[in-house]
Design an enzyme around this catalytic site. Structure first.
Site, short mmCIF file in Angstrom:
data_model
loop_
_atom_site.label_atom_id
_atom_site.label_comp_id
_atom_site.label_asym_id
_atom_site.label_seq_id
_atom_site.Cartn_x
_atom_site.Cartn_y
_atom_site.Cartn_z
N CYS A 103 9.92 -7.21 1.78
CA CYS A 103 9.15 -7.76 0.68
C CYS A 103 7.80 -8.41 1.01
O CYS A 103 8.05 -9.19 1.89
CB CYS A 103 9.84 -8.83 -0.22
SG CYS A 103 8.84 -9.35 -1.46
N GLY A 104 6.73 -7.82 0.82
CA GLY A 104 5.46 -8.65 1.38
C GLY A 104 5.08 -9.61 0.74
O GLY A 104 4.65 -10.48 1.23
N ASP A 299 6.99 -6.07 -10.66
CA ASP A 299 6.16 -7.04 -9.81
C ASP A 299 5.01 -7.53 -10.39
O ASP A 299 4.15 -6.51 -10.59
CB ASP A 299 5.94 -6.21 -8.58
CG ASP A 299 5.67 -7.30 -7.43
OD1 ASP A 299 5.29 -8.28 -7.59
OD2 ASP A 299 5.75 -6.82 -6.12
N GLY A 304 3.29 -6.23 -1.46
CA GLY A 304 2.92 -5.98 0.08
C GLY A 304 3.43 -4.83 0.73
O GLY A 304 2.64 -4.38 1.60
N SER A 305 4.66 -4.59 0.56
CA SER A 305 5.62 -3.73 1.22
C SER A 305 5.06 -2.23 0.85
O SER A 305 4.90 -1.30 1.73
CB SER A 305 7.01 -3.72 1.29
OG SER A 305 7.39 -3.86 -0.02
#
Length: 399
Positions: A103-104, A299, A304-305
């Site tokens: 998870c970014g 989200d 980010g990912s």
């Protein structure tokens, strides 16, 4: 406060302490105390958390302490990469449906938290961080279930506190395009109104620490893109599409990770609009995405990912080269005209190999940056007799 002290001394002794943060509006509930001790490698600890302590995940994530779109990160002080000296700390990522592999947005939040805490019971390796007092930043290596994530956190002049005015950066684990331009049939029984008479659509599959199916919003039949659209209608369409995708052999084949089958599942459908997006200074282009992950969770951040996965896909298609900065937006960053994630490829010659060399992949490493902020702190308890909230709940499941 007397009541607060009393609650933290509940007979059950199960006090779970958390710090809440957000990254472009997407929450990260950092669980730093009270989660049961786990054993083994990080992926084994993830399996143990799923099999033995999933009721605690639900308690923290779901109602009445959380909500359907809550996200969390559990601090894991000991992993095999911490023991080897490659990582300073580990983490498990949690959501409404279980435990993810990367998870970014949570990594960006964790970076700040790990610099700001000086409690060695929370972060035993805190004193191993070596601030760069010239650049005013510090490197933190985090062991995520997908691998080692290298984070750079901006700091105060003395290196003892994070600087919220500058973005956190992280280097992704190797990201790669798994399948380009897949044709997916859409049977009439799963079709949604906007698809019209189309019997198929095209999408891509890419990996950025988790697997994403990436589909242009117009492929779904939404002609205005991610602008003046019905979120309810897109949600309805993506729910049907995601459940269909995991039944298709050519999609399942694309989801096979070379290194570990525990990473081989479809985490998310990312709906993309390449035509709109808030564009910060210093980037060459911008786009917008709407990410549906876990159990139809949406989200708020640019994800980010998936930014890493999208950069890898664009590179594989010849649309992005090393050093080319690009802005990735969510609905929230577009609305506030701030909060876009900025990314660029820093290594375009990476090999992802497993036991079977025939499945080896060529990938990239992506630098992703964004800002995270604190929103609060809390200590969660379960009072004796409180069956309603002991394991958390989702309102829809009560009907």
């Amino acid at each position: 406060m007397d009541v607060a002290r009393q609650l933290e001394q509940t007979p059950s002794g199960e006090v779970i302490k958390c710090i809440d943060m957000h990254t472009t509006g997407e929450p990260t509930r950092i669980i730093y105390s009270g989660f049961p001790t786990l054993n083994g490698t990080l992926l084994e600890q993830r399996d143990q958390a799923k099999s033995q302590y999933d009721h605690i995940r639900k308690r923290i994530m779901l109602e009445p302490r959380g909500h359907y779109d809550m996200y969390g990160a559990i601090i894991i002080p000991e992993t095999e990469l911490v023991q080897s000296g490659e990582a300073h700390i580990g983490t498990l990522f949690t959501h409404n449906g279980g435990f993810s592999t990367m998870c970014g947005h949570a990594t960006i939040a964790l970076g700040r938290f790990l610099v700001d805490t000086h409690d060695l019971t929370v972060f035993p390796q805190r004193n191993e961080l070596k601030p760069n007092l010239t650049a005013f930043e510090v490197k933190v290596n985090i062991h995520a279930p997908c691998g080692l994530v290298r984070v750079v956190v901006p700091t105060s002049a003395d290196g003892q506190k994070s600087d919220s005015s500058r973005p956190v950066r992280f280097l992704s684990t190797p990201a790669y395009c798994a399948a380009k331009d897949l044709e997916v049939s859409i049977p009439r029984e799963i079709a949604w109104p906007e698809i019209g008479d189309k019997t198929s659509l095209r999408l891509d599959v890419s990996y950025g620490g988790a697997f994403y199916a990436l589909v242009d919003i117009r492929q779904l039949g939404f002609r205005t893109g991610l602008h003046n659209f019905s979120l309810e209608a897109v949600t309805f369409a993506v729910k049907r599409l995601k459940r269909h995708l995991v039944t298709l052999p050519h999609v399942i084949e694309a989801l096979q990770h070379p290194e570990d089958q525990r990473l081989s599942f479809l985490y998310s459908v990312m709906v993309v609009d390449h035509e709109i997006g808030s564009k910060p200074d210093g980037v060459e282009g911008a786009e917008t995405g709407l990410c549906f992950f876990a159990e139809d969770q949406i989200d708020r951040s640019p994800t980010g990912s998936c930014v890493a996965a999208r950069m890898a896909l664009a590179h594989a298609k010849g649309a992005r080269k090393q050093g080319q900065a690009w802005a990735y937006n969510s609905l929230v960053s577009n609305h506030f005209n701030t909060g876009a994630f900025v990314a660029n490829i820093v290594d375009e010659d990476v090999k992802i190999e497993g036991p079977n060399t025939q499945t080896a992949r060529s990938g990239v490493v992506v630098l992703v940056e964004g800002n995270a902020y604190y929103t609060g702190t809390m200590a969660f308890v379960v009072e004796q007799g409180d069956r309603t909230s002991e394991s958390g709940f989702v309102l829809g499941a009560c009907t």
